[in-house]
Design a protein around this motif. Sequence first.
Motif, PDB file in Angstrom:
ATOM      1  N   ASP A 178       0.770  -1.037  -0.026  1.00 54.56           N
ATOM      2  CA  ASP A 178       0.085   0.161  -0.098  1.00 54.56           C
ATOM      3  C   ASP A 178       0.883   1.354   0.128  1.00 54.56           C
ATOM      4  OD1 ASP A 178       1.044  -0.691   2.748  1.00 54.56           O
ATOM      5  OD2 ASP A 178      -0.719   0.520   3.522  1.00 54.56           O
ATOM      6  N   ASP A 179       2.083   1.168  -0.119  1.00 56.27           N
ATOM      7  CA  ASP A 179       3.136   2.402   0.118  1.00 56.27           C
ATOM      8  C   ASP A 179       3.322   2.985  -1.429  1.00 56.27           C
ATOM      9  OD1 ASP A 179       6.146   1.350  -0.672  1.00 56.27           O
ATOM     10  OD2 ASP A 179       4.681  -0.439   0.182  1.00 56.27           O
ATOM     11  N   GLU A 180       3.885   3.907  -1.664  1.00 53.37           N
ATOM     12  CA  GLU A 180       4.005   4.486  -3.173  1.00 53.37           C
ATOM     13  C   GLU A 180       4.895   3.489  -3.973  1.00 53.37           C
ATOM     14  OE1 GLU A 180       2.415   6.734  -4.716  1.00 53.37           O
ATOM     15  OE2 GLU A 180       1.114   7.148  -2.828  1.00 53.37           O
ATOM     16  N   GLU A 181       6.052   3.266  -3.282  1.00 55.28           N
ATOM     17  CA  GLU A 181       7.040   2.270  -3.859  1.00 55.28           C
ATOM     18  C   GLU A 181       6.232   1.039  -4.695  1.00 55.28           C
ATOM     19  OE1 GLU A 181      11.316  -0.108  -3.595  1.00 55.28           O
ATOM     20  OE2 GLU A 181      10.457   1.114  -1.900  1.00 55.28           O
ATOM     21  N   SER A 182       5.445   0.378  -3.616  1.00 61.96           N
ATOM     22  CA  SER A 182       4.743  -0.823  -4.039  1.00 61.96           C
ATOM     23  C   SER A 182       3.812  -0.627  -5.374  1.00 61.96           C
ATOM     24  CB  SER A 182       3.921  -1.428  -2.862  1.00 61.96           C
ATOM     25  OG  SER A 182       4.965  -1.873  -1.798  1.00 61.96           O
TER      26      SER A 182
END
Length: 229
Positions: A178-182
């Motif tokens: 759920d993070d931006e990198e993911s």
Amino acid sequence: MGSFSYKDIYIEDGRRVLEVNILPEKYCNFDCIFCPIGRSQNKVDTQKSFDEMDSSLKELESIIENTKAELIFINSKGEAFVNDKLGYIIDLIKGKGLPIRLLSNGYLLGRAEYIEVANRCDEVIGEIKTITEEDFQKVQRPIDGYTIEEYISNMVSFNKQYKGKFIFEITIIKGYNDDEESVSKLKDIIKKISPDRIIVAKMDDERFKKKLGITDERYEEISKALLSI
């Protein structure tokens, strides 16, 4: 009485959809910690024969006729490919002139014997829930030897040759993707697979929602980002 189980008919895009589970209990090549069905006591990726298939097929035929179903969704307790009569089930449904949607986690879509079966379906759903090798092994607990790279590659190669509608379902899990990198990695995966349709889901099961669920706001943000691909 057969060994299949069914959900009540519902309407989707104007069609009467019949969902059928073709496994008597959970048989899967994964053992995900958040599976709503529970633990995998039967962790397999090879086909098995099950009892009561003749009566199950007759019951399926009767239910299709009685419900006036217009789309059959094979959505099973685990991996539907494990049932060695899946081909017969597809033949029966096709004999009624009805379209078929098949749900698979997608890992087995790289094997020739399963590709042949899946190609006979009008719609195939593949899915992804974790995107790193560490999380894949720790959280989805696949059969030994499985890798996240092969998982994605199998869906990529399948869809390149598939003539039907490939649907790619992504489940957003708090702390895992759920993070931006993911989200950026998920965008790359979508581009590689090039599905006809994307479904972005989240953890709604009450048993896992508190620990693994994301807020509605974050879900909307991620959905917008992924569906714009």
